[in-house]
Design a protein around this motif. Sequence first.
Motif, PDB file in Angstrom:
ATOM      1  N   ARG A 108       0.187  -5.343  10.322  1.00 39.31           N
ATOM      2  CA  ARG A 108       0.286  -4.066   9.613  1.00 39.31           C
ATOM      3  C   ARG A 108       1.574  -3.370  10.046  1.00 39.31           C
ATOM      4  O   ARG A 108       1.946  -3.424  11.211  1.00 39.31           O
ATOM      5  CB  ARG A 108      -0.859  -3.110   9.961  1.00 39.31           C
TER       6      ARG A 108
ATOM      7  N   VAL B  97       2.742  -0.596   4.538  1.00 39.60           N
ATOM      8  CA  VAL B  97       2.352   0.766   4.190  1.00 39.60           C
ATOM      9  C   VAL B  97       3.602   1.572   3.865  1.00 39.60           C
ATOM     10  O   VAL B  97       4.521   1.666   4.688  1.00 39.60           O
ATOM     11  CB  VAL B  97       1.568   1.417   5.350  1.00 39.60           C
TER      12      VAL B  97
ATOM     13  N   PHE C  73       0.847  -1.191   0.000  1.00 42.73           N
ATOM     14  CA  PHE C  73       0.000   0.000   0.000  1.00 42.73           C
ATOM     15  C   PHE C  73       0.879   1.237   0.000  1.00 42.73           C
ATOM     16  O   PHE C  73       1.619   1.485   0.962  1.00 42.73           O
ATOM     17  CB  PHE C  73      -0.899  -0.013   1.241  1.00 42.73           C
TER      18      PHE C  73
ATOM     19  N   PHE D 106      -1.250  -1.386  -4.391  1.00 39.81           N
ATOM     20  CA  PHE D 106      -2.221  -0.309  -4.581  1.00 39.81           C
ATOM     21  C   PHE D 106      -1.602   1.017  -4.175  1.00 39.81           C
ATOM     22  O   PHE D 106      -1.107   1.166  -3.055  1.00 39.81           O
ATOM     23  CB  PHE D 106      -3.472  -0.598  -3.745  1.00 39.81           C
ATOM     24  N   ASN D 107      -1.642   1.973  -5.095  1.00 37.05           N
ATOM     25  CA  ASN D 107      -1.151   3.315  -4.822  1.00 37.05           C
ATOM     26  C   ASN D 107      -2.350   4.225  -4.581  1.00 37.05           C
ATOM     27  O   ASN D 107      -3.113   4.514  -5.514  1.00 37.05           O
ATOM     28  CB  ASN D 107      -0.320   3.831  -6.002  1.00 37.05           C
ATOM     29  N   PRO D 108      -2.550   4.717  -3.342  1.00 34.64           N
ATOM     30  CA  PRO D 108      -3.716   5.552  -3.049  1.00 34.64           C
ATOM     31  C   PRO D 108      -3.562   6.998  -3.475  1.00 34.64           C
ATOM     32  O   PRO D 108      -4.465   7.810  -3.258  1.00 34.64           O
ATOM     33  CB  PRO D 108      -3.821   5.447  -1.523  1.00 34.64           C
TER      34      PRO D 108
ATOM     35  N   VAL E  43     -11.570   2.183  -0.075  1.00 37.27           N
ATOM     36  CA  VAL E  43     -10.155   1.824   0.110  1.00 37.27           C
ATOM     37  C   VAL E  43     -10.017   0.721   1.148  1.00 37.27           C
ATOM     38  O   VAL E  43      -9.334  -0.289   0.918  1.00 37.27           O
ATOM     39  CB  VAL E  43      -9.333   3.061   0.524  1.00 37.27           C
TER      40      VAL E  43
ATOM     41  N   ILE F 247      -8.725  -3.293   0.649  1.00 32.50           N
ATOM     42  CA  ILE F 247      -7.634  -3.905   1.418  1.00 32.50           C
ATOM     43  C   ILE F 247      -8.130  -5.165   2.131  1.00 32.50           C
ATOM     44  O   ILE F 247      -7.500  -6.230   2.057  1.00 32.50           O
ATOM     45  CB  ILE F 247      -7.065  -2.893   2.434  1.00 32.50           C
TER      46      ILE F 247
ATOM     47  N   LEU G  75      -0.101  -6.255   5.735  1.00 34.83           N
ATOM     48  CA  LEU G  75      -0.327  -4.980   5.063  1.00 34.83           C
ATOM     49  C   LEU G  75       0.903  -4.108   5.272  1.00 34.83           C
ATOM     50  O   LEU G  75       1.190  -3.689   6.400  1.00 34.83           O
ATOM     51  CB  LEU G  75      -1.576  -4.299   5.629  1.00 34.83           C
TER      52      LEU G  75
END
Length: 421
Positions: A244, A221, A164, A192-194, A207, A211, A219
């Motif tokens: 995460r 980040v 992410f 995924f590029n937010p 979003v 995920i 995950l």
Amino acid sequence: MVSAMDCPAGSTQMQYWAPVAEPEATHQFGHPIIPAKAALLDGQELQELNDHDDLSRNVFGVLGIPIDALDLSALLGLIDAAAAERRRFLLSTPNVNFLMMSRSDKDFRESLLVSDSCPVDGMPMVWIARLLGAPIPKRLSGSDIFDALRSRKPLGDKLKVFLFGGAEGVADTVSRSINADAHGGMDCLEAFNPGFGSIADMSADTVIHRINASKADFLTVFLSARKAQGWLLQNHDRLEIPIRAQLGATINLQAGIVRRAPPVVQRWGFEWLWRIKEEPYLWRRYFSDGRGLLYLVLTCVLPLSARHLFRSLTGKDRREGLVIEHSQEPEAMRIKLVGAATARHIDAAIAFFKRAVAAQNAIVIDLSQISAIDTRFFGLLLMLRKRLLRQGRRLSFIAATRRMEYIFRMNGFGFLLNEEA
């Protein structure tokens, strides 16, 4: 022997703790000392004595943040267990930049306080922790952790990863590289590029659903530290992926956009200089963080280290015991610490606090008769706070002497004294 948790509400019962290693010390504070034994817990409570219990973490409070003393293999074991059980596990890797932000941004600090493991990233943080009495074995950067998870040969299923963030196209490049390695320890389910939106934009239902729908185990980040930790904190309860972590520049290292500093540069604490060579725009951040760190070292770390050394050389740590008193009141359990709240008494204190947490009340700790506190006990207090907050209860401190207020502030934990009950 009657346990302190067995007395009726409104009464007071004392527990007297001291290290088992010194049976000759039979009296302290005018009372007999009973050796500390974790066996005071009953069978049901012994079930809580496991690696997943915050109170059992080998964690130290260093300049206002928690730091875990563990090696890479132990951390990988925690990650594997969380993945297997689908249990929430927030990993943070505090470095100097994290430390400095935590002192000015209470939400950023809170993201570290609620984390389930905080291994040290960066040799300056390792050296500071050791000066303050925390036995940190070595640094564990986000890149070290990701490399180990990716390169190891899996014993069972591969760790399923969701990437992410990162610059446009970078996460896709790393995803293809991960999945091309048939013998590696990871599978990348999605990258995924937010974009460059706000934390609120990145927290939209679409979003979070995307995920969660991946059913990944990990995950990762790749945003700026402040934005990533803020996003993870805001969505802590909405995210279903168990593990995460904000891994910062790891994505660029994995993609080969920047090169990692040679091991000798890392060991000597000059990785920051190498990073400036690779990414010159970082010089402002390192200059600001370095100036702040120097001030902390001169005004806090060195005086605290001298105090710690003096207590060790004079034998105070070996002589002083710890008495824990408590009274059960309708709205809160009141606990008084008498003596030295130090690592020598930590096992007994953990056992006591486990029983105290089971009482299902808020906890108020009286500091009026505490003579000393060290980084290990600060770490335990942080874990007690984390556990109570997770259960919707609060931890508060009262009656701190001016000397104890000074020690809390010097160690970066003045905020604990200011939190309301």
